[in-house]
Design a protein around this motif. Structure first.
Motif, PDB file in Angstrom:
ATOM      1  N   GLY A   1       0.823  -1.225   0.000  1.00 51.87           N
ATOM      2  CA  GLY A   1       0.000   0.000   0.000  1.00 51.87           C
ATOM      3  C   GLY A   1       0.842   1.254   0.000  1.00 51.87           C
ATOM      4  O   GLY A   1       0.355   2.334   0.337  1.00 51.87           O
ATOM      5  N   LYS A   2       2.090   1.111  -0.393  1.00 52.29           N
ATOM      6  CA  LYS A   2       3.041   2.225  -0.351  1.00 52.29           C
ATOM      7  C   LYS A   2       2.604   3.408  -1.219  1.00 52.29           C
ATOM      8  O   LYS A   2       2.643   4.562  -0.774  1.00 52.29           O
ATOM      9  N   SER A   3       2.174   3.133  -2.443  1.00 54.07           N
ATOM     10  CA  SER A   3       1.769   4.210  -3.371  1.00 54.07           C
ATOM     11  C   SER A   3       0.581   4.993  -2.835  1.00 54.07           C
ATOM     12  O   SER A   3       0.538   6.224  -2.917  1.00 54.07           O
ATOM     13  N   THR A   4      -0.392   4.274  -2.265  1.00 49.06           N
ATOM     14  CA  THR A   4      -1.574   4.927  -1.681  1.00 49.06           C
ATOM     15  C   THR A   4      -1.181   5.777  -0.482  1.00 49.06           C
ATOM     16  O   THR A   4      -1.680   6.892  -0.305  1.00 49.06           O
ATOM     17  N   LEU A   5      -0.278   5.272   0.337  1.00 50.83           N
ATOM     18  CA  LEU A   5       0.208   6.004   1.512  1.00 50.83           C
ATOM     19  C   LEU A   5       0.861   7.325   1.090  1.00 50.83           C
ATOM     20  O   LEU A   5       0.600   8.376   1.682  1.00 50.83           O
ATOM     21  N   ILE A   6       1.703   7.263   0.075  1.00 53.08           N
ATOM     22  CA  ILE A   6       2.424   8.456  -0.386  1.00 53.08           C
ATOM     23  C   ILE A   6       1.457   9.484  -0.967  1.00 53.08           C
ATOM     24  O   ILE A   6       1.577  10.683  -0.710  1.00 53.08           O
ATOM     25  N   LYS A   7       0.464   9.023  -1.733  1.00 55.49           N
ATOM     26  CA  LYS A   7      -0.546   9.934  -2.293  1.00 55.49           C
ATOM     27  C   LYS A   7      -1.275  10.683  -1.192  1.00 55.49           C
ATOM     28  O   LYS A   7      -1.504  11.890  -1.276  1.00 55.49           O
ATOM     29  N   LYS A   8      -1.677   9.958  -0.148  1.00 51.98           N
ATOM     30  CA  LYS A   8      -2.379  10.580   0.976  1.00 51.98           C
ATOM     31  C   LYS A   8      -1.462  11.535   1.737  1.00 51.98           C
ATOM     32  O   LYS A   8      -1.887  12.596   2.176  1.00 51.98           O
ATOM     33  N   LEU A   9      -0.210  11.144   1.886  1.00 53.76           N
ATOM     34  CA  LEU A   9       0.766  11.960   2.612  1.00 53.76           C
ATOM     35  C   LEU A   9       1.003  13.294   1.904  1.00 53.76           C
ATOM     36  O   LEU A   9       1.110  14.338   2.548  1.00 53.76           O
ATOM     37  N   LEU A  10       1.076  13.269   0.572  1.00 54.47           N
ATOM     38  CA  LEU A  10       1.326  14.480  -0.210  1.00 54.47           C
ATOM     39  C   LEU A  10       0.171  15.480  -0.122  1.00 54.47           C
ATOM     40  O   LEU A  10       0.352  16.669  -0.371  1.00 54.47           O
ATOM     41  N   LYS A  11      -1.010  14.993   0.232  1.00 56.84           N
ATOM     42  CA  LYS A  11      -2.178  15.877   0.369  1.00 56.84           C
ATOM     43  C   LYS A  11      -2.232  16.553   1.740  1.00 56.84           C
ATOM     44  O   LYS A  11      -2.963  17.528   1.921  1.00 56.84           O
ATOM     45  N   ARG A  12      -1.461  16.043   2.694  1.00 57.00           N
ATOM     46  CA  ARG A  12      -1.489  16.581   4.061  1.00 57.00           C
ATOM     47  C   ARG A  12      -0.463  17.709   4.190  1.00 57.00           C
ATOM     48  O   ARG A  12       0.636  17.532   4.675  1.00 57.00           O
ATOM     49  N   LYS A  13      -0.870  18.884   3.761  1.00 54.94           N
ATOM     50  CA  LYS A  13       0.027  20.047   3.720  1.00 54.94           C
ATOM     51  C   LYS A  13      -0.083  20.934   4.967  1.00 54.94           C
ATOM     52  O   LYS A  13       0.563  21.973   5.052  1.00 54.94           O
ATOM     53  N   ASN A  14      -0.934  20.532   5.918  1.00 52.60           N
ATOM     54  CA  ASN A  14      -1.158  21.409   7.073  1.00 52.60           C
ATOM     55  C   ASN A  14       0.025  21.475   8.034  1.00 52.60           C
ATOM     56  O   ASN A  14       0.277  22.503   8.663  1.00 52.60           O
ATOM     57  N   LEU A  15       0.791  20.385   8.137  1.00 51.69           N
ATOM     58  CA  LEU A  15       1.910  20.350   9.082  1.00 51.69           C
ATOM     59  C   LEU A  15       3.282  20.312   8.409  1.00 51.69           C
ATOM     60  O   LEU A  15       4.273  20.713   9.006  1.00 51.69           O
ATOM     61  N   ILE A  16       3.324  19.832   7.184  1.00 55.09           N
ATOM     62  CA  ILE A  16       4.617  19.659   6.520  1.00 55.09           C
ATOM     63  C   ILE A  16       4.588  20.156   5.083  1.00 55.09           C
ATOM     64  O   ILE A  16       3.567  20.101   4.412  1.00 55.09           O
ATOM     65  N   SER A  17       5.748  20.659   4.636  1.00 56.65           N
ATOM     66  CA  SER A  17       5.933  21.023   3.233  1.00 56.65           C
ATOM     67  C   SER A  17       6.670  19.862   2.578  1.00 56.65           C
ATOM     68  O   SER A  17       7.810  19.575   2.924  1.00 56.65           O
ATOM     69  N   ILE A  18       5.995  19.177   1.658  1.00 57.31           N
ATOM     70  CA  ILE A  18       6.568  17.937   1.137  1.00 57.31           C
ATOM     71  C   ILE A  18       6.295  17.743  -0.355  1.00 57.31           C
ATOM     72  O   ILE A  18       5.227  18.095  -0.853  1.00 57.31           O
ATOM     73  N   GLY A  19       7.279  17.217  -1.060  1.00 56.42           N
ATOM     74  CA  GLY A  19       7.143  16.902  -2.472  1.00 56.42           C
ATOM     75  C   GLY A  19       7.676  15.502  -2.730  1.00 56.42           C
ATOM     76  O   GLY A  19       8.364  14.931  -1.884  1.00 56.42           O
ATOM     77  N   GLN A  20       7.362  14.951  -3.884  1.00 54.17           N
ATOM     78  CA  GLN A  20       7.817  13.599  -4.217  1.00 54.17           C
ATOM     79  C   GLN A  20       8.729  13.610  -5.426  1.00 54.17           C
ATOM     80  O   GLN A  20       8.462  14.299  -6.410  1.00 54.17           O
ATOM     81  N   SER A  21       9.788  12.846  -5.344  1.00 56.21           N
ATOM     82  CA  SER A  21      10.685  12.673  -6.477  1.00 56.21           C
ATOM     83  C   SER A  21      10.171  11.527  -7.345  1.00 56.21           C
ATOM     84  O   SER A  21       9.858  10.449  -6.838  1.00 56.21           O
ATOM     85  N   ILE A  22      10.076  11.758  -8.653  1.00 59.80           N
ATOM     86  CA  ILE A  22       9.617  10.726  -9.583  1.00 59.80           C
ATOM     87  C   ILE A  22      10.831  10.010 -10.172  1.00 59.80           C
ATOM     88  O   ILE A  22      11.752  10.653 -10.674  1.00 59.80           O
ATOM     89  N   SER A  23      10.820   8.703 -10.089  1.00 57.82           N
ATOM     90  CA  SER A  23      11.955   7.902 -10.554  1.00 57.82           C
ATOM     91  C   SER A  23      11.907   7.649 -12.058  1.00 57.82           C
ATOM     92  O   SER A  23      10.853   7.759 -12.685  1.00 57.82           O
ATOM     93  N   TYR A  24      13.059   7.292 -12.602  1.00 58.21           N
ATOM     94  CA  TYR A  24      13.160   6.838 -13.985  1.00 58.21           C
ATOM     95  C   TYR A  24      13.041   5.315 -13.981  1.00 58.21           C
ATOM     96  O   TYR A  24      13.485   4.656 -13.037  1.00 58.21           O
ATOM     97  N   THR A  25      12.461   4.746 -15.029  1.00 59.55           N
ATOM     98  CA  THR A  25      12.378   3.294 -15.126  1.00 59.55           C
ATOM     99  C   THR A  25      12.410   2.830 -16.582  1.00 59.55           C
ATOM    100  O   THR A  25      11.995   3.567 -17.483  1.00 59.55           O
ATOM    101  N   THR A  26      12.890   1.603 -16.771  1.00 64.49           N
ATOM    102  CA  THR A  26      12.932   1.022 -18.108  1.00 64.49           C
ATOM    103  C   THR A  26      11.741   0.081 -18.337  1.00 64.49           C
ATOM    104  O   THR A  26      11.590  -0.460 -19.426  1.00 64.49           O
ATOM    105  N   ARG A  27      10.906  -0.123 -17.317  1.00 70.08           N
ATOM    106  CA  ARG A  27       9.766  -1.029 -17.491  1.00 70.08           C
ATOM    107  C   ARG A  27       8.666  -0.388 -18.328  1.00 70.08           C
ATOM    108  O   ARG A  27       8.622   0.831 -18.484  1.00 70.08           O
ATOM    109  N   SER A  28       7.761  -1.209 -18.827  1.00 68.23           N
ATOM    110  CA  SER A  28       6.654  -0.722 -19.652  1.00 68.23           C
ATOM    111  C   SER A  28       5.618  -0.002 -18.798  1.00 68.23           C
ATOM    112  O   SER A  28       5.450  -0.307 -17.609  1.00 68.23           O
ATOM    113  N   MET A  29       4.926   0.931 -19.408  1.00 67.20           N
ATOM    114  CA  MET A  29       3.890   1.678 -18.716  1.00 67.20           C
ATOM    115  C   MET A  29       2.658   0.789 -18.502  1.00 67.20           C
ATOM    116  O   MET A  29       2.207   0.117 -19.417  1.00 67.20           O
ATOM    117  N   ARG A  30       2.138   0.785 -17.278  1.00 67.04           N
ATOM    118  CA  ARG A  30       0.950  -0.010 -16.982  1.00 67.04           C
ATOM    119  C   ARG A  30      -0.323   0.785 -17.260  1.00 67.04           C
ATOM    120  O   ARG A  30      -0.276   2.004 -17.406  1.00 67.04           O
TER     121      ARG A  30
END
Length: 208
Positions: free
Chosen positions: A12-41
């Motif tokens: 549930g890591k992806s869902t956790l991070i999405k929810k965390l990024l919406k909680r801007k009341n206490l923290i200023s936070i952004g996410q780094s997007i990785s590079y990958t060679t896998r196919s797009m789902r």
């Protein structure tokens, strides 16, 4: 400050991070997007979920030492570009990295300020249930992922924090609490504290 979040697939890591990024009341936070060679789902978008690139381009980036960390996972390469991290740090105080234990180990050896959080599901049975529920992996892939979980778990001692994701909202709150507590540490606020104290003692109060 970088916050690495690692977890076996289906935790549930992806869902956790999405929810965390919406909680801007206490923290200023952004996410780094990785590079990958896998196919797009199905449902994924380039530059939103990942930067989807060819193997040739990824190898070229390795040669030019553009990655802060990179690793081969389930037959595909994943990597975090240094420049992307630097750009996010200019905007946000905290940066989330969604990477595995191999990437965590690489960054820990570097000079970047970081804290790492390892997340697990409450049980292997629950992990399989979640992998089936998301309906994007073949049965063979699910079996392979569940068989590799033991190897991933063995590396949890490398991490600074350990959380069991048995309740989504509570887990998000725990991660947020970690980031808030780290931000309040004296060693990160020493200059501000010294200047504030000097200001307080230099103020002249004429009336009380």
């Amino acid at each position: 400050m970088l916050y690495i979040i690692s977890a076996p697939s289906g935790t549930g890591k992806s869902t956790l991070i999405k929810k965390l990024l919406k909680r801007k009341n206490l923290i200023s936070i952004g996410q780094s997007i990785s590079y990958t060679t896998r196919s797009m789902r199905k449902g994924e978008k380039n530059k939103k979920n990942y930067y989807f690139v060819s193997l040739k381009k990824f190898q070229n980036m390795i040669e030019k030492k553009r990655f802060l960390e990179y690793a081969k996972v389930f037959g595909n390469y994943y990597g975090t570009e240094k420049k992307k991290i630097q750009n996010i740090c200019r905007i946000y105080k905290n940066v989330i990295l969604d990477i595995d234990w191999k990437g965590e180990k690489q960054i820990r050896k570097s000079n970047w300020k970081m804290k790492s959080i390892f997340i697990l599901p409450p049980s292997k049975k629950e992990l399989i249930f979640r992998l089936k529920k998301r309906d994007r992996d073949k049965k063979k892939t699910i079996i392979f992922r569940t068989n590799t979980i033991s190897k991933e778990i063995k590396n949890y001692l490398l991490y600074d924090y350990f959380i069991v994701n048995d309740d989504l909202d509570k887990t998000v709150q725990k991660i947020e609490s970690i980031i808030v507590a780290e931000n309040l540490k004296m060693k990160r606020n020493r200059k501000f504290c010294i200047s504030l104290i000097e200001k307080i003692f230099s103020e002249k109060i004429f009336k009380i």
